[in-house]
Design a protein around this motif. Structure first.
Motif, PDB file in Angstrom:
ATOM      1  N   UNK A   1       0.830  -1.204   0.000  1.00  0.00           N
ATOM      2  CA  UNK A   1       0.000   0.000   0.000  1.00  0.00           C
ATOM      3  C   UNK A   1       0.862   1.251   0.000  1.00  0.00           C
ATOM      4  N   UNK A   2       1.998   1.197   0.695  1.00  0.00           N
ATOM      5  CA  UNK A   2       2.895   2.351   0.720  1.00  0.00           C
ATOM      6  C   UNK A   2       3.556   2.586  -0.628  1.00  0.00           C
ATOM      7  N   UNK A   3       3.866   1.506  -1.335  1.00  0.00           N
ATOM      8  CA  UNK A   3       4.570   1.625  -2.609  1.00  0.00           C
ATOM      9  C   UNK A   3       3.660   2.036  -3.750  1.00  0.00           C
ATOM     10  N   UNK A   4       2.398   1.615  -3.704  1.00  0.00           N
ATOM     11  CA  UNK A   4       1.490   1.897  -4.807  1.00  0.00           C
ATOM     12  C   UNK A   4       1.598   0.830  -5.892  1.00  0.00           C
ATOM     13  N   UNK A   5       0.602   0.784  -6.762  1.00  0.00           N
ATOM     14  CA  UNK A   5       0.541  -0.281  -7.755  1.00  0.00           C
ATOM     15  C   UNK A   5       1.736  -0.274  -8.707  1.00  0.00           C
ATOM     16  N   UNK A   6       2.119   0.899  -9.199  1.00  0.00           N
ATOM     17  CA  UNK A   6       3.227   0.974 -10.155  1.00  0.00           C
ATOM     18  C   UNK A   6       4.517   0.484  -9.516  1.00  0.00           C
ATOM     19  N   UNK A   7       4.766   0.895  -8.286  1.00  0.00           N
ATOM     20  CA  UNK A   7       5.973   0.460  -7.596  1.00  0.00           C
ATOM     21  C   UNK A   7       5.964  -1.031  -7.366  1.00  0.00           C
ATOM     22  N   UNK A   8       4.783  -1.572  -7.105  1.00  0.00           N
ATOM     23  CA  UNK A   8       4.651  -3.002  -6.869  1.00  0.00           C
ATOM     24  C   UNK A   8       5.065  -3.800  -8.097  1.00  0.00           C
ATOM     25  N   UNK A   9       4.576  -3.364  -9.234  1.00  0.00           N
ATOM     26  CA  UNK A   9       4.881  -4.076 -10.473  1.00  0.00           C
ATOM     27  C   UNK A   9       6.380  -4.052 -10.740  1.00  0.00           C
ATOM     28  N   UNK A  10       6.995  -2.916 -10.522  1.00  0.00           N
ATOM     29  CA  UNK A  10       8.426  -2.788 -10.756  1.00  0.00           C
ATOM     30  C   UNK A  10       9.211  -3.650  -9.771  1.00  0.00           C
ATOM     31  N   UNK A  11       8.766  -3.680  -8.522  1.00  0.00           N
ATOM     32  CA  UNK A  11       9.452  -4.482  -7.511  1.00  0.00           C
ATOM     33  C   UNK A  11       9.399  -5.952  -7.877  1.00  0.00           C
ATOM     34  N   UNK A  12       8.298  -6.380  -8.465  1.00  0.00           N
ATOM     35  CA  UNK A  12       8.179  -7.784  -8.857  1.00  0.00           C
ATOM     36  C   UNK A  12       9.236  -8.159  -9.888  1.00  0.00           C
ATOM     37  N   UNK A  13       9.552  -7.232 -10.770  1.00  0.00           N
ATOM     38  CA  UNK A  13      10.588  -7.499 -11.767  1.00  0.00           C
ATOM     39  C   UNK A  13      11.936  -7.703 -11.089  1.00  0.00           C
ATOM     40  N   UNK A  14      12.187  -6.903 -10.055  1.00  0.00           N
ATOM     41  CA  UNK A  14      13.458  -7.010  -9.347  1.00  0.00           C
ATOM     42  C   UNK A  14      13.526  -8.333  -8.597  1.00  0.00           C
ATOM     43  N   UNK A  15      12.452  -8.705  -7.945  1.00  0.00           N
ATOM     44  CA  UNK A  15      12.440  -9.932  -7.158  1.00  0.00           C
ATOM     45  C   UNK A  15      12.692 -11.145  -8.022  1.00  0.00           C
TER      46      UNK A  15
END
Length: 212
Positions: A90-104
């Motif tokens: 929730x803190x990161x927001x949807x766009x940040x979430x999607x990008x984080x998934x790529x990193x993970x």
């Protein structure tokens, strides 16, 4: 790693600093490399079977490691999410979430993660294994019941790694990565933009002063 020519130390959030071209967080392992190395060496001599329980990042994680120099895990880690505080997702927001998934996706030591659910983790310890069960609960629904998201087990042997035991489909690294990427994007964007915004504000103030 951070470019040496950028003077960003004053603009980093509390708990972060730059040392020798590397951004470190003193609220995590990264900020204590010497101490981490001593602990890894101690756990390695002990021969395995160590499980680390952690929390306070408002998300759920299952990690292999930390590792020795030859990439043997000396422990496994379980991280519990928040019960009611705002989640990392929730803190990161949807766009940040999607990008984080790529990193993970690129992080082999991350076995599973969930950045969005509130809940808790139950840990069952026996001589044969340690099992962690992650449960999600809606904190806004008084009649809500807990829902098990995932369960992972690790054996007390040298080099052991987490194994999923609940029969469900293993969460892809991308979902985790997406969320981690958000962190990187948000922090990176903040580091880059903050000095520029300050400079722009000073320019505006100077222009107004000349006008006045």
């Amino acid at each position: 790693p951070m470019p040496d020519h950028l003077d960003l130390d004053d603009h980093l959030p509390d708990g972060y600093t730059l040392r020798d071209g590397v951004a470190l967080c003193t609220d995590q392992w990264d900020g204590y490399r010497a101490e981490r190395r001593r602990l890894v060496d101690l756990l390695d001599r002990r021969g395995g079977g160590t499980v680390v329980l952690s929390a306070d990042i408002h998300s759920s994680w299952v990690f292999d490691g930390p590792f020795t120099d030859d990439l043997r895990p000396v422990a496994g880690e379980l991280t519990g999410t928040s019960i009611s505080s705002t989640t990392m997702g929730a803190n990161l927001g949807r766009a940040g979430s999607v990008l984080a998934e790529r990193v993970a996706d690129t992080m082999e030591h991350v076995r599973w993660a969930d950045l969005d659910q509130y809940g808790f983790v139950l840990v069952d310890v026996t001589p044969e294994a340690v099992e962690g069960s992650f449960w999600a609960v809606d904190p806004h629904d008084r009649s809500a019941t807990a829902r098990r998201m995932a369960a992972w087990s690790i054996a007390p042997t040298e080099g052991a790694r987490w194994v999923r035991v609940d029969g469900g489909e293993e969460a892809s690294g991308s979902s985790v990565a997406g969320k981690l990427v958000r962190v990187g994007v948000v922090v990176g964007a903040g580091l880059v933009l903050r000095p520029l915004l300050r400079s722009a504000r000073r320019g505006v103030a100077a222009a107004r002063s000349r006008r006045g």
